[in-house]
Design a protein around this motif. Structure first.
Motif, PDB file in Angstrom:
ATOM      1  N   VAL A 126       0.488  -1.156  -0.104  1.00  0.00           N
ATOM      2  CA  VAL A 126      -0.041  -0.124  -0.050  1.00  0.00           C
ATOM      3  C   VAL A 126       0.875   1.449   0.024  1.00  0.00           C
ATOM      4  N   GLY A 127       0.606   2.192   0.057  1.00  0.00           N
ATOM      5  CA  GLY A 127       1.184   3.338  -0.677  1.00  0.00           C
ATOM      6  C   GLY A 127       0.470   4.287   0.765  1.00  0.00           C
ATOM      7  N   VAL A 128       0.594   5.039   0.924  1.00  0.00           N
ATOM      8  CA  VAL A 128       0.711   6.051   3.054  1.00  0.00           C
ATOM      9  C   VAL A 128       1.575   7.505   2.241  1.00  0.00           C
ATOM     10  N   PRO A 129       0.599   8.599   2.815  1.00  0.00           N
ATOM     11  CA  PRO A 129       1.143   9.812   2.772  1.00  0.00           C
ATOM     12  C   PRO A 129       2.709  10.276   3.001  1.00  0.00           C
TER      13      PRO A 129
ATOM     14  N   LEU B 138       2.941  11.308   7.068  1.00  0.00           N
ATOM     15  CA  LEU B 138       2.989  10.889   8.332  1.00  0.00           C
ATOM     16  C   LEU B 138       4.060  10.099   8.774  1.00  0.00           C
ATOM     17  N   LYS B 139       5.143   9.895   7.820  1.00  0.00           N
ATOM     18  CA  LYS B 139       6.201   9.930   8.560  1.00  0.00           C
ATOM     19  C   LYS B 139       6.358   8.315   8.345  1.00  0.00           C
TER      20      LYS B 139
ATOM     21  N   ALA C 250       7.983   4.391  12.068  1.00  0.00           N
ATOM     22  CA  ALA C 250       7.883   2.281  12.439  1.00  0.00           C
ATOM     23  C   ALA C 250       9.428   1.484  12.343  1.00  0.00           C
ATOM     24  N   GLY C 251      10.119   2.109  11.431  1.00  0.00           N
ATOM     25  CA  GLY C 251      11.333   2.049  11.599  1.00  0.00           C
ATOM     26  C   GLY C 251      12.161   2.238  12.828  1.00  0.00           C
TER      27      GLY C 251
END
Length: 126
Positions: free
Chosen positions: A86-89, A92-93, A98-99
């Protein structure tokens, strides 16, 4: 009234221009009661529950009855996983955040996404 075509233009093309067609700004379906009766009634939009309020999953969605634990998601082998591309904006970074969370807590991005998406869908009854 439309101007009459000049004999020169008719002689060159051999075609007498037609008068302009009547134009209306209304859409053809908006012109009468009959068209109104043909429109299907739209069902009301489902209510979105308040965040944090869990509801039972809708029957037939295939969701397990109990939410997964972090250990059960981490223990799922690669052969039992499916890709979710999925592509996310960018704003939102999410990838970066998440990393950072993965480094601090030892929970991979894919496990974070699985747990978060499951919780989000459960809140909405899916």
């Amino acid at each position: 009234m439309a101007p009459k075509p000049s004999p020169v233009s008719v002689a060159r093309t051999g075609v007498t221009p037609r008068p302009p067609a009547k134009r209306t700004d209304a859409h053809p379906l908006d012109r009468g009661q009959k068209a109104e009766a043909q429109r299907p009634e739209t069902p009301p939009a489902p209510a979105v529950p308040e965040p944090g309020v869990a509801t039972a999953p809708v029957a037939g969605t295939g969701a397990p009855d109990t939410p997964p634990t972090v250990a059960s998601v981490q223990g799922t082998p690669a052969s039992e996983r499916r890709q979710l591309n999925v592509g996310v904006p960018k704003d939102l970074k999410l990838h970066r955040r998440a990393g950072l969370y993965a480094e601090d807590h030892g929970l991979s991005r894919q496990d974070q996404v699985a747990l978060a998406l499951d919780a989000w869908l459960r809140e909405r009854g899916y």
